[in-house]
Each structure stands twice: as structure tokens, then as C-alpha cells.
Design a protein around this motif. Structure first.
Motif, PDB file in Angstrom:
ATOM      1  N   THR A  48       2.995 -12.922   1.984  1.00 40.28           N
ATOM      2  CA  THR A  48       3.644 -11.770   2.618  1.00 40.28           C
ATOM      3  C   THR A  48       3.186 -10.507   1.917  1.00 40.28           C
ATOM      4  O   THR A  48       3.372 -10.365   0.700  1.00 40.28           O
ATOM      5  CB  THR A  48       5.180 -11.862   2.547  1.00 40.28           C
ATOM      6  OG1 THR A  48       5.622 -13.031   3.249  1.00 40.28           O
ATOM      7  CG2 THR A  48       5.819 -10.638   3.190  1.00 40.28           C
ATOM      8  N   LEU A  50       3.986  -6.891   1.553  1.00 48.85           N
ATOM      9  CA  LEU A  50       5.132  -6.034   1.841  1.00 48.85           C
ATOM     10  C   LEU A  50       4.790  -4.643   2.384  1.00 48.85           C
ATOM     11  O   LEU A  50       5.492  -4.144   3.277  1.00 48.85           O
ATOM     12  CB  LEU A  50       6.002  -5.895   0.581  1.00 48.85           C
ATOM     13  CG  LEU A  50       6.760  -7.151   0.139  1.00 48.85           C
ATOM     14  CD1 LEU A  50       7.585  -6.848  -1.097  1.00 48.85           C
ATOM     15  CD2 LEU A  50       7.653  -7.681   1.248  1.00 48.85           C
ATOM     16  N   PHE A  90      13.354 -10.394   0.643  1.00 50.00           N
ATOM     17  CA  PHE A  90      12.306  -9.412   0.358  1.00 50.00           C
ATOM     18  C   PHE A  90      11.880  -8.671   1.616  1.00 50.00           C
ATOM     19  O   PHE A  90      11.462  -7.515   1.545  1.00 50.00           O
ATOM     20  CB  PHE A  90      11.101 -10.071  -0.333  1.00 50.00           C
ATOM     21  CG  PHE A  90      10.542 -11.276   0.374  1.00 50.00           C
ATOM     22  CD1 PHE A  90       9.655 -11.145   1.426  1.00 50.00           C
ATOM     23  CD2 PHE A  90      10.893 -12.544  -0.037  1.00 50.00           C
ATOM     24  CE1 PHE A  90       9.129 -12.252   2.072  1.00 50.00           C
ATOM     25  CE2 PHE A  90      10.374 -13.672   0.598  1.00 50.00           C
ATOM     26  CZ  PHE A  90       9.497 -13.522   1.658  1.00 50.00           C
ATOM     27  N   ILE A 433       4.437 -13.231  -2.682  1.00 55.98           N
ATOM     28  CA  ILE A 433       4.653 -11.876  -2.190  1.00 55.98           C
ATOM     29  C   ILE A 433       3.635 -10.965  -2.862  1.00 55.98           C
ATOM     30  O   ILE A 433       3.415 -11.050  -4.080  1.00 55.98           O
ATOM     31  CB  ILE A 433       6.085 -11.406  -2.503  1.00 55.98           C
ATOM     32  CG1 ILE A 433       7.098 -12.298  -1.775  1.00 55.98           C
ATOM     33  CG2 ILE A 433       6.284  -9.946  -2.107  1.00 55.98           C
ATOM     34  CD1 ILE A 433       8.507 -12.116  -2.280  1.00 55.98           C
ATOM     35  N   ASP A 435       2.614  -6.916  -3.358  1.00 56.30           N
ATOM     36  CA  ASP A 435       3.078  -5.537  -3.235  1.00 56.30           C
ATOM     37  C   ASP A 435       2.090  -4.647  -3.980  1.00 56.30           C
ATOM     38  O   ASP A 435       1.144  -5.136  -4.618  1.00 56.30           O
ATOM     39  CB  ASP A 435       4.491  -5.416  -3.813  1.00 56.30           C
ATOM     40  CG  ASP A 435       5.259  -4.243  -3.229  1.00 56.30           C
ATOM     41  OD1 ASP A 435       4.646  -3.408  -2.521  1.00 56.30           O
ATOM     42  OD2 ASP A 435       6.478  -4.142  -3.472  1.00 56.30           O
TER      43      ASP A 435
END
Length: 463
Positions: A48, A50, A90, A433, A435
């Protein structure tokens, strides 16, 4: 002779594209070298990214606000995220950084709202649009929000009976909405949605049941198009029918001031994807503005409910090719190290197509292949893309071939039974995740979930 994989992609599409580029024959996703991610975490792997969530929200806000400014639209624009698209913390936390609102669809959704409030992520002024069929627990949870001061909680009546249930449970003034039972596209097996109240009943229902109830004020008219916002005669016809009902209600219900154009913008499912978001936003706004001017009523506040559009393009799913099987003269199978049915269930359930790209070996020759999953089910395969009835990938060499399915961030975990039991006990993959640092814009990763263990499955099964 141009017969390398990179030649195929560059000749077929405009490439590179915003989120995809190739460096040293390896694929980058939002300028992140995916081979580095694979070397660190392995495959199968869910990813993912973000920042894409924020950029999608800001894009839609910009589109609608610019469209409103062009025609001097007097209502406001309100962006709602549909939690059912991805319930992960999240995702919600990233989305809520952008001054948005939320749409719920079941009783347990309300516990997420409470957790976000307890964590200081939302306040009680946020709009909570409560859709879906409301069984007693859902009604009770909605009532708890209203009774505890979430004054912008808006239950959307899916059927007439729900008004009585809400009346019994809520002890404060409450804004409500009505969902229209819209007509479905001709390709459906039925003509009218099972959700909502039919057009012919709405005016009488308001006059006899809502207008006389001092507790409730009708604030919102909601219509939802299952196939999303598209430039088709079907969509514009349903919008105009909805505006007609809005006008009839507005004449007898002055507090009605909001129109929820449910159904989302599509997401990119092919490198050949072409959708004019700017035109669609401007056309929606201008049609509503023109209708209201012609009818002599104020423009309504516009609510949208974007789920897949918010989170879909933030996701990627990465696999290894673990074997090659030549099953007959024409069918060559590449076997992946997971299952489509469990990891990307929309592929099996609704024949969904995603962007599929090789991650390494872009300098090798390509060949047509079929992709097979690990389960013993004959439906666990992938054999075409949205622009073509075929798949082409690099020929296999001694080094492992990796592939990625992109824009897989919506619905797949919930449909696949995340954390539970899946077909042939294929474990859910790792989930990371990605970012970016606000100061230097460098990306960083963190592990959200390890690959599902046999122990967790045994506990679910009672062993």
C-alpha cells in the motif's frame, strides 16, 4: 527486430506513465524500485502506497471545486470515503488527513468511527453517512452516535421500516436521508436496485411519515449507480430522474439541501485507460446547476462517495513465477507463488482486470502465457487484460521472474477473508506500507502484517 518485453510495452502504450517507469530493466512504482522491496520482503507481497490516497482525494476536490467555480455554483462539495473499500486503519488515517467525511454500511463500521474519535483522528462535526440495510444492531450503533453528539450523522433510509427503528432508538434531533431505488443498467438480471425506496413512493412517504415527525429532518437525497460515474445515457438519465425527485421534495421540504451522487469515479485498470475526469465533474455540476436554475430552487450541496477511487490505485500485489508448464501446443502456464482466488478474488469473482507488468527482465524476449494460481480449483487463473485477450511476459531464465498486479487496493482483503480461512488454506501474504518522509520526500517501508501462519488457521478451525 524489436521483440523484447520493453519494446512490447512501449509500442503498445504511452510509456513511461505517471506511476510507472523502468530503470536498468526493472520496474519502478511511484519512483520506488520494486526489486529492492522484493529483496527485502520477498513474495507474495501486498503493498500500500499511502501518498496515492491523499493525491486522489485532493484531485477530486480540485476537480469539483474548479467545476463549481466555473458556473458560480452556490452549494458546497463534500468528499466521503466508503469504509467498505478498505477498512484498514492506515487507509482511514491517511484519508482523514484531507478534511473528508465517511460513509458506513454495517453495524461494525460504527466501532471504527468510535475508535477514530477516541484516537483524536476525527471530531463530532464530521459527516457520517450511514448507508446499507439496517438491522437492529446497526440501528443501535447509529443511535449511539447521534445520542452522543455526532450531530452530522445522517442515516440514509433504505426502506420505510427503518424510520420506526431509528425513531425508537434515537432521542435527539437527527438529520436523515432517503435512498432512491435507481434503475440498473440493461445488462443486469433485474431492472431496479434492491436498495432504496422506489421513486413513486418517496413523496408520499415524506409527507405522511417524515414531515410529521419532529425528531427528524430530511437533509439528503441519495442515489447510487452500481457501475459508477460514466458518460453514458444511462447515467445522465438516472441523474435527471433524481433531480426531478429532489425538486418535488424541495417544494415541500425546505430543509432538504444535499444531493448524494453515490457511485464512484473509475480507477485505472490498464495502461491504455482513458477517462476524462475533468469533463465528468464539470458536466455533473453544470447539469445540476442548470436544472436548479430552470426549476427556481437553490443548488444542493453535493456529496460524493468514492471508495475504489480513494484507495484502489494505492495498492499493488507482487508475485514470483515459480514454475513453467507447457500443457499443450499453444498453452504455456506460468505458476505464481499464491492464488488469485484468495489474494485477488475479484479476478475470479467478477473477472476483474488489473494492470499487470513484469518487475524485472524487461530486456528479455516476451511470450504469450497463462497465469495459474496454487489452489486446486480450475478457476484459479488469469488469462487476459482489459485491453487484450492475452498476457505477454518475459521468457523465463535462470533468475526468478517477478510480476506485479497494480491498483489492487480496494476490496480484495475483505472479499478474500483477510485473517481467516481461504481456499486450500493458502495463507494471506505479507502486507507492507510505503510512505514518504515529509522533509526529504524519501520513501520508507514498514511491515503491517506477516504472512498468515498455520497456527492462526488452526485456531480458526478449532484445532
Amino acid at each position: 527486430m524489436k521483440n523484447k518485453y520493453i519494446d512490447l510495452i512501449e509500442q503498445t502504450f504511452e510509456f513511461p506513465q505517471d506511476e510507472f517507469s523502468v530503470q536498468d530493466n526493472e520496474l519502478n512504482f511511484h519512483d520506488i524500485p520494486l526489486m529492492d522491496i522484493i529483496k527485502q520482503y520477498g513474495t507474495p507481497l501486498k503493498v500500500t502506497y499511502l501518498p496515492k490516497i491523499t493525491s486522489q482525494i485532493q484531485r477530486a476536490k480540485r476537480l469539483f471545486n474548479v467545476a463549481m467555480a466555473k458556473v458560480d455554483y452556490q452549494g458546497s462539495y463534500n468528499y466521503c470515503y466508503c469504509t467498505k473499500s478498505s477498512h484498514f486503519s492506515f487507509v482511514l488515517e491517511e484519508a482523514l488527513k484531507n478534511d473528508i467525511h465517511l460513509e458506513t454500511s454495517s453495524a461494525y463500521d460504527i466501532h471504527i468511527i468510535n475508535a477514530l474519535y477516541d484516537g483524536g483522528i476525527i471530531d463530532k462535526n464530521i459527516y457520517i453517512v450511514c448507508n446499507g440495510f439496517k438491522r437492529p444492531q446497526y440501528v443501535e450503533n447509529i443511535a449511539s452516535l447521534v445520542n452522543n453528539g455526532f450531530e452530522n450523522t445522517i442515516p440514509i433510509l433504505d426502506n420505510k421500516r427503518e424510520l420506526n427503528l431509528l425513531d425508537d432508538a434515537i432521542n435527539k434531533p437527527c438529520q436523515i436521508g432517503i435512498r432512491i431505488a435507481s434503475e440498473e443498467e440493461p445488462k443486469f438480471d433485474f431492472y431496479t436496485s434492491r436498495l432504496g425506496i422506489r421513486y413513486n413512493d418517496i413523496i408520499e412517504f415524506y409527507q405522511t411519515r417524515i414531515k410529521t415527525n419532529k425528531k427528524f429532518k430530511l437533509k439528503m437525497l441519495h442515489f447510487f449507480i452500481n457501475t459508477g460515474i460514466k458518460d453514458t445515457a444511462y447515467y445522465w438519465n438516472e441523474l435527471n430522474k433524481c433531480l426531478g425527485i429532489y425538486y418535488e421534495l424541495k417544494k415541500i421540504c425546505p430543509e432538504l439541501d444535499s444531493l448524494n451522487i453515490g457511485g464512484g469515479f473509475p480507477i485505472k485498470n490498464s495502461l491504455a485507460f482513458d477517462y476524462d475526469y475533468e469533463y465528468m465533474a464539470e458536466e455533473i455540476v453544470s447539469q445540476i446547476k442548470h436544472f436548479c436554475e430552470q426549476s427556481g430552487i437553490p443548488e444542493p450541496n453535493i456529496f460524493t462517495e468514492f471508495g475504489s477511487f480513494t484507495v484502489g490505485e494505492s495498492g499493488a500485489t507482487l508475485f514470483s513465477i515459480i514454475n513453467q508448464k507447457q500443457q499443450n501446443d499453444r498453452e504455456r502456464w506460468y505458476m505464481i507463488d499464491s492464488s488469485f482466488m484468495t489474494t485477488l478474488p475479484d479476478i475470479w469473482g467478477i473477472k476483474q482486470r488489473y494492470i499487470l507488468l513484469a518487475i524485472n527482465h524487461w530486456d528479455l524476449e516476451y511470450q504469450r502465457v497463462f497465469l495459474g494460481g496454487l489452489t486446486c480449483d480450475s478457476e484459479d487463473f488469469y488469462n487476459g487484460e482489459s485491453h487484450s485477450n492475452a498476457i505477454f511476459l518475459p521468457k523465463l531464465v535462470d533468475e526468478t521472474q517477478y510480476i506485479g498486479f497494480f491498483h489492487t487496493g480496494a476490496y480484495q482483503e475483505s472479499l478474500g477473508g483477510y485473517g481467516g480461512i481461504q481456499h486450500c488454506l493458502i495463507p494471506a501474504p505479507k502486507h507492507i506500507i510505503i510512505d514518504r518522509d515529509k522533509d526529504d520526500n524519501e520513501y520508507y517501508t514498514r511491515l503491517f502484517a506477516k504472512e498468515q501462519s498455520y497456527r492462526s488457521m488452526m485456531r480458526v478451525l478449532g484445532y
